[in-house]
Each structure stands twice: as C-alpha cells, then as structure tokens.
Design a protein around this motif. Structure first.
Motif, PDB file in Angstrom:
ATOM      1  N   PRO A  27     -12.059  -0.283  62.783  1.00 39.94           N
ATOM      2  CA  PRO A  27     -11.775  -1.654  64.261  1.00 39.94           C
ATOM      3  C   PRO A  27     -13.179  -2.276  63.465  1.00 39.94           C
ATOM      4  CG  PRO A  27     -11.393   0.355  65.171  1.00 39.94           C
ATOM      5  CD  PRO A  27     -11.604   0.567  63.733  1.00 39.94           C
ATOM      6  N   ASN A  28     -14.041  -1.785  63.098  1.00 36.89           N
ATOM      7  CA  ASN A  28     -15.370  -2.488  62.734  1.00 36.89           C
ATOM      8  C   ASN A  28     -14.948  -3.182  61.136  1.00 36.89           C
ATOM      9  OD1 ASN A  28     -17.987  -3.793  62.577  1.00 36.89           O
ATOM     10  ND2 ASN A  28     -18.358  -1.990  61.690  1.00 36.89           N
ATOM     11  N   HIS A  60     -24.023  -0.984  60.990  1.00 33.85           N
ATOM     12  CA  HIS A  60     -24.378  -1.514  63.011  1.00 33.85           C
ATOM     13  C   HIS A  60     -23.760   0.022  63.530  1.00 33.85           C
ATOM     14  CE1 HIS A  60     -20.036  -1.514  65.315  1.00 33.85           C
ATOM     15  NE2 HIS A  60     -21.094  -2.873  65.363  1.00 33.85           N
ATOM     16  N   GLN A  61     -23.598   0.732  62.710  1.00 32.39           N
ATOM     17  CA  GLN A  61     -23.752   2.477  64.059  1.00 32.39           C
ATOM     18  C   GLN A  61     -26.114   2.897  64.001  1.00 32.39           C
ATOM     19  OE1 GLN A  61     -22.441   4.495  64.370  1.00 32.39           O
ATOM     20  NE2 GLN A  61     -20.338   3.618  64.101  1.00 32.39           N
ATOM     21  N   LEU A  62     -26.665   2.012  63.391  1.00 36.33           N
ATOM     22  CA  LEU A  62     -27.851   1.944  63.668  1.00 36.33           C
ATOM     23  C   LEU A  62     -28.034   1.514  64.741  1.00 36.33           C
ATOM     24  CD1 LEU A  62     -29.399   2.373  60.345  1.00 36.33           C
ATOM     25  CD2 LEU A  62     -29.483   4.100  61.857  1.00 36.33           C
ATOM     26  N   TYR A 105     -22.923  -4.978  69.265  1.00 36.91           N
ATOM     27  CA  TYR A 105     -23.608  -5.667  67.913  1.00 36.91           C
ATOM     28  C   TYR A 105     -22.703  -6.066  66.582  1.00 36.91           C
ATOM     29  CZ  TYR A 105     -27.692  -4.853  64.812  1.00 36.91           C
ATOM     30  OH  TYR A 105     -28.211  -4.800  63.585  1.00 36.91           O
ATOM     31  N   GLN A 106     -23.105  -7.586  66.960  1.00 38.60           N
ATOM     32  CA  GLN A 106     -22.059  -7.814  65.983  1.00 38.60           C
ATOM     33  C   GLN A 106     -23.285  -8.441  64.666  1.00 38.60           C
ATOM     34  OE1 GLN A 106     -19.069  -8.904  66.148  1.00 38.60           O
ATOM     35  NE2 GLN A 106     -18.737  -9.101  64.179  1.00 38.60           N
ATOM     36  N   CYS A 107     -23.031  -7.408  63.616  1.00 36.43           N
ATOM     37  CA  CYS A 107     -23.709  -7.804  62.053  1.00 36.43           C
ATOM     38  C   CYS A 107     -22.398  -8.043  61.565  1.00 36.43           C
ATOM     39  CB  CYS A 107     -24.073  -6.632  61.485  1.00 36.43           C
ATOM     40  SG  CYS A 107     -22.668  -5.117  61.473  1.00 36.43           S
ATOM     41  N   SER A 108     -21.443  -8.655  61.328  1.00 43.41           N
ATOM     42  CA  SER A 108     -20.339  -8.583  60.453  1.00 43.41           C
ATOM     43  C   SER A 108     -19.703 -10.135  61.102  1.00 43.41           C
ATOM     44  CB  SER A 108     -18.717  -7.776  60.307  1.00 43.41           C
ATOM     45  OG  SER A 108     -18.439  -7.258  61.250  1.00 43.41           O
ATOM     46  N   PRO A 109     -19.280 -10.941  60.023  1.00 45.74           N
ATOM     47  CA  PRO A 109     -18.881 -12.138  60.808  1.00 45.74           C
ATOM     48  C   PRO A 109     -17.250 -12.330  61.337  1.00 45.74           C
ATOM     49  CG  PRO A 109     -18.352 -11.977  57.866  1.00 45.74           C
ATOM     50  CD  PRO A 109     -18.973 -10.116  58.399  1.00 45.74           C
ATOM     51  N   LEU A 110     -17.558 -13.065  62.119  1.00 47.95           N
ATOM     52  CA  LEU A 110     -16.722 -12.980  63.379  1.00 47.95           C
ATOM     53  C   LEU A 110     -16.987 -15.271  63.534  1.00 47.95           C
ATOM     54  CD1 LEU A 110     -15.002 -11.921  65.623  1.00 47.95           C
ATOM     55  CD2 LEU A 110     -16.898 -12.202  66.958  1.00 47.95           C
ATOM     56  N   THR A 111     -15.087 -15.650  63.154  1.00 46.27           N
ATOM     57  CA  THR A 111     -15.599 -16.664  63.868  1.00 46.27           C
ATOM     58  C   THR A 111     -15.854 -17.135  65.461  1.00 46.27           C
ATOM     59  OG1 THR A 111     -12.698 -16.317  64.322  1.00 46.27           O
ATOM     60  CG2 THR A 111     -13.307 -16.879  62.301  1.00 46.27           C
ATOM     61  N   TRP A 131     -23.921 -10.171  73.878  1.00 42.92           N
ATOM     62  CA  TRP A 131     -24.254  -9.828  71.806  1.00 42.92           C
ATOM     63  C   TRP A 131     -25.469  -9.930  71.256  1.00 42.92           C
ATOM     64  CZ3 TRP A 131     -18.919  -9.414  69.892  1.00 42.92           C
ATOM     65  CH2 TRP A 131     -18.177 -10.017  70.490  1.00 42.92           C
ATOM     66  N   VAL A 132     -26.331  -8.800  70.611  1.00 41.94           N
ATOM     67  CA  VAL A 132     -27.188  -8.780  70.110  1.00 41.94           C
ATOM     68  C   VAL A 132     -25.956  -8.877  68.491  1.00 41.94           C
ATOM     69  CG1 VAL A 132     -28.663  -7.250  69.325  1.00 41.94           C
ATOM     70  CG2 VAL A 132     -27.138  -6.630  72.174  1.00 41.94           C
ATOM     71  N   LEU A 133     -27.376  -9.730  67.893  1.00 38.48           N
ATOM     72  CA  LEU A 133     -26.902 -10.339  66.337  1.00 38.48           C
ATOM     73  C   LEU A 133     -27.346  -9.345  65.250  1.00 38.48           C
ATOM     74  CD1 LEU A 133     -26.734 -13.701  66.974  1.00 38.48           C
ATOM     75  CD2 LEU A 133     -24.740 -12.370  67.060  1.00 38.48           C
ATOM     76  N   GLY A 134     -26.406  -9.109  64.706  1.00 34.11           N
ATOM     77  CA  GLY A 134     -27.471  -8.347  63.171  1.00 34.11           C
ATOM     78  C   GLY A 134     -27.923  -9.544  62.255  1.00 34.11           C
ATOM     79  N   GLU A 135     -29.359  -9.217  60.953  1.00 34.05           N
ATOM     80  CA  GLU A 135     -29.473 -10.362  60.682  1.00 34.05           C
ATOM     81  C   GLU A 135     -28.651 -11.462  60.017  1.00 34.05           C
ATOM     82  OE1 GLU A 135     -32.735  -9.214  57.816  1.00 34.05           O
ATOM     83  OE2 GLU A 135     -31.956  -6.786  58.983  1.00 34.05           O
ATOM     84  N   ARG A 136     -27.706 -11.009  59.990  1.00 30.82           N
ATOM     85  CA  ARG A 136     -26.414 -12.065  58.842  1.00 30.82           C
ATOM     86  C   ARG A 136     -26.497 -13.557  59.883  1.00 30.82           C
ATOM     87  NH1 ARG A 136     -21.349 -12.081  56.408  1.00 30.82           N
ATOM     88  NH2 ARG A 136     -21.985  -9.647  56.158  1.00 30.82           N
TER      89      ARG A 136
END
Length: 322
Positions: A27-28, A60-62, A105-111, A131-136
C-alpha cells in the motif's frame, strides 16, 4: 507487513489472505508483494523484490516507529497499519481511552486530490488525522509546491504550519507562521525539536510560538521588479500588460492599491498584484474579488478559514493608498 492492497484498491489482511489468488502490492510503495508465513510464523506480506536498506520504504518504517514511540511516551496505545474502511489503512493509530487518532507519515508523492480522499475517509470513520511529512515535503528556497501547500495546516498559536520528521537525524521539525510576499516568495520560521520537545509541543498544542514580522517589498521596489520581468518577457506580466493597453492603462500607471503592502496567508493560486489588476480591469464589485484571487486546493484547511481576507485586505489597502 500485515496488510497488502489488491488491484482494485481494497486492503487485505495477511491473516485472511490466500496465497496466489490475485496480484497484491504494498500500500505504501505499490511494489508487488507475496504472502509468507508457516506453522511457526504468523502470515505476513513481503516485497517480491526487496527495496533495499536505504530506500523510501525503510524511511517510511522509521518514521512510523518514531511516531509510535512518541505516542507511547504520551501514554497512548499504538497500532500500526490498521485498516480503516474499505480503502484506507492508517500508518499509526494511537488510542487513549475512547479517543483514537490516525497519524500518517508521508514521505512519497501524494496529490492534493488523494490527500483529500484519504483525509475524508478517515473523517467519515470518525477519526481525526495528523499528517507528519518526510523530507520530500520540507520547504526550501522560498518556494512551495502544490503538494507542500496542500499539507498546510493552521493553528492560531502557530499560524500556517507544516510538521515533519527526519528519521536519519531523529529530529522533529515545525515550519510555522508561513506567509507569502508578492514578488519575494514564501517565508517561514523553523523550529527543530528533540523528541521530548516534540512531545511537549504536541501535548500542549495551544502553546504560543513567537512569529517574525517579515518586511514586504515597497511599492517602488515592486514597480522595479515588474519592469525587470517585463523586460525579460515574463508571460503572466506581458499578458497583463496587454490587457491594460486595451483599456488605456499600463502596469506602471495602475492605482497604488493594486500593490499589496503586507504579507498574506499562503492560500492563493496567484499573487495579490496580478489578482488585483485583473479585478480592476474587469471593474467588478468588491464582493467578487475572491474570483480573481482563487484559493489553492488545501483539503486540511477548513473552507471558512480567512474566507473574507481578500476583500477585507483590498478595502483596507484602498483606504490607505487611494
């Protein structure tokens, strides 16, 4: 992992799946997965081709584990990859008593459209989502993308903000009091937080955080920037200049109130100068100005937030500058 996704988007628990019945993916990252397990090992899904030790899947797991650790330290019960409804699964579901909150935890693209759908699905299930955001998605270089702006949230004490986590540095980040200034870009303040600081901040969300008073560009400077961009044939300004010519005006001679003399909330698709000139050229009533300063697609912000800001600010600037 305990959950996989079918081609139709439905989530399947490993404990309920049957091997080789249909293609399944993560799913990720949307990569193929297969069902594993045996008499001594509980069923689980594994990637057909491992993504490696440094890929986004591990990040994402971290991130999820860090969120869980923070929640446990706050006396919450924590569960990972929890199916919600037919189409969603929560990265982390934190519960205390009868209250549950989804933390993504969102670290991949999402429209923005997908963000809205996922958020609405959680809300329909009676769950608040954080929503917590990754470096992207971290702000950089005075510019924010449509994806970054879609994650914008608001609290009176923090202003417009983004919340992030860096797994490798184990640092929490709060980008707060985000504003935009015509012809200068976006501005914000950054606060780096250790885990105890993040815990205190999230436990007391009403904590005030000081804001910096940014200095907008004066009208004379704005005019110079506009002239320089016209020389460089900026498409937006050239088109606007041509529209002015048709009414016997130029961008250099429009009324002073068309220039925004303050920083504004990060809510609008176009700059205030362009929106105001378009409104001026169409000679519409003040109540229609919102049509010329359209809002961004920001599903995490309520539709009512600062809804009267454009008209109010325009009237205020007209009174100052006419």
């Amino acid at each position: 992992m305990k959950v996989a996704q079918t081609e139709s988007g439905e989530l399947v628990l490993a404990t309920a799946a049957v091997a080789k019945t249909q293609p399944l993916c993560c799913p990720n990252c949307q990569q193929p997965v297969m069902l594993k397990g045996g008499q001594r090992v509980a069923p689980y899904f594994a990637h057909v081709r491992p993504t490696g030790g440094t890929g986004e899947s591990q990040i994402h797991q971290l991130g999820k584990r860090a969120i869980g650790t923070l929640a446990i330290a706050s006396d919450y019960q924590v569960a990972y990859e929890v199916p919600i409804g037919q189409h969603q699964r929560a990265d982390v579901l934190v519960t205390r008593g009868t209250q549950s909150v989804v933390v993504e935890y969102q670290c991949s693209p999402l429209t923005p459209a997908c963000l809205a759908q996922r958020t609405n699905d959680y809300l329909a299930a009676g769950l608040t989502v954080i929503w917590v955001l990754g470096e992207r998605f971290w702000p950089k270089y005075r510019w924010l993308s449509q994806q970054q702006l879609a994650f914008m949230q608001y609290r009176p004490e923090w202003g417009f903000y983004l919340f992030g986590y860096a797994p490798q540095q184990r640092k929490w980040l709060l980008y707060h009091h985000i504003v935009t200034i015509d012809f200068k870009g976006y501005f914000w303040q950054t606060r780096y937080l250790t885990q105890p600081q993040a815990l205190r901040l999230m436990a007391q969300p009403a904590s005030m955080i000081g804001s910096h008073q940014w200095s907008p560009i004066g009208i004379a400077q704005q005019r110079q920037v506009i002239q320089n961009r016209l020389v460089r044939m900026d498409p937006q300004l050239v088109s606007l200049q041509q529209a002015c010519y048709q009414q016997g005006l130029t961008l250099q001679t429009i009324p002073r109130w068309c220039y925004c003399i303050d920083y504004v909330p990060p809510l609008f698709e176009t700059g205030q100068f362009i929106s105001r000139v378009r409104w001026l050229l169409d000679r519409q009533p003040i109540g229609t100005f919102a049509d010329y300063a359209p809002r961004l697609q920001q599903p995490l912000l309520p539709a009512t937030i600062l809804k009267d800001w454009p008209s109010y600010r325009l009237l205020k600037d007209q009174q100052k500058l006419i």
